[in-house]
Design an enzyme around this catalytic site. Sequence first.
Site, PDB file in Angstrom:
ATOM      1  N   GLY A  21       0.947  -1.146  -0.072  1.00  0.00           N
ATOM      2  CA  GLY A  21       0.027   0.188  -0.381  1.00  0.00           C
ATOM      3  C   GLY A  21       0.897   1.229   0.557  1.00  0.00           C
ATOM      4  CB  THR A  22       1.205   4.491  -2.509  1.00  0.00           C
ATOM      5  OG1 THR A  22       0.237   3.928  -2.905  1.00  0.00           O
ATOM      6  CG2 THR A  22       1.920   2.611  -2.752  1.00  0.00           C
ATOM      7  CB  THR A  23       0.536   8.319  -0.589  1.00  0.00           C
ATOM      8  OG1 THR A  23       1.213   7.929  -1.457  1.00  0.00           O
ATOM      9  CG2 THR A  23       0.528   9.298   0.285  1.00  0.00           C
TER      10      THR A  23
END
Length: 289
Positions: free
Chosen positions: A59-61
């Site tokens: 997952g990122t931001t």
Amino acid sequence: MEHTPRNAGFALPAAYMSTMTSSFIDFLKAEAPDLLPRARVENMPAVPGGGSAFEPPHGTTIVASTFNGGVLIAGDRRATTGNTIASRDLEKVYVTDAYSAVGIAGTAGIALELVRLYTVELAHYEKIEGVSLSLDGKANKLANMVKGNLDGALAGLAVLPLFVGYDIDADDPKRAGRIVSFDVTGGRYEENAGYHAIGSGAVYAKSSLKKLYDPEADADTAVRTAIEALYDAADDDTATGGPDLVRRIYPTVVTITAEHGAVMLPQEETASIAESVVRERSERPGQLG
């Protein structure tokens, strides 16, 4: 004629009926340790030189900010495996109880297990004790869970949550929203600037928040600011997904206030704001970043 009790042969072990601990995680450690997220890490095949035998989705931001009377957390929807998009619509922001929410970055599968277990932990404590944990208690619980994944982090399977909550015991209700970040060792850090971001696009999102953040803003303005920050992150970070107008995939946003508690915004609302941001940016391309 002999009567056989309806539940004969189906009695639960005594440990399942015990109220000796209000921690569901402690119960799992004693009765079913294989169900803890760390068990997945321990059972993963190793490769020469350390690490894991595959690269799981990440997952990122995630961004968070306080506003006048509350706090919010928002996340993009993209998960990546290396330079490949693994998922375009991953949910990375979750309501964890009436006045708290968590966003996740890092190894997606383990992060999702961790936040689900954390949600059960908070609910279990409240059922056993009859009261919910304090905001500091909730943050400490999450810090201990992150620390429990240290072996996974050292193997390249790190999980970093971002915690937000509304402190119902705060002296000033207008400033009761709080943001807590963590490191992989379980260290917890109060973010007193009023905003924070984690994940691959964090540096770009924080730069955007630094310019747009207003502690006196209302909830609607704060939501738009968060979506703009995610847009800016996606503009420069390939692992962060921006609003996808074709597939109608938009950021996930949770707001927390004294009046309404933790509320996941309907997709129709986030879609309207995201489309407005995209439209405004397209009208002034020189300021896209």
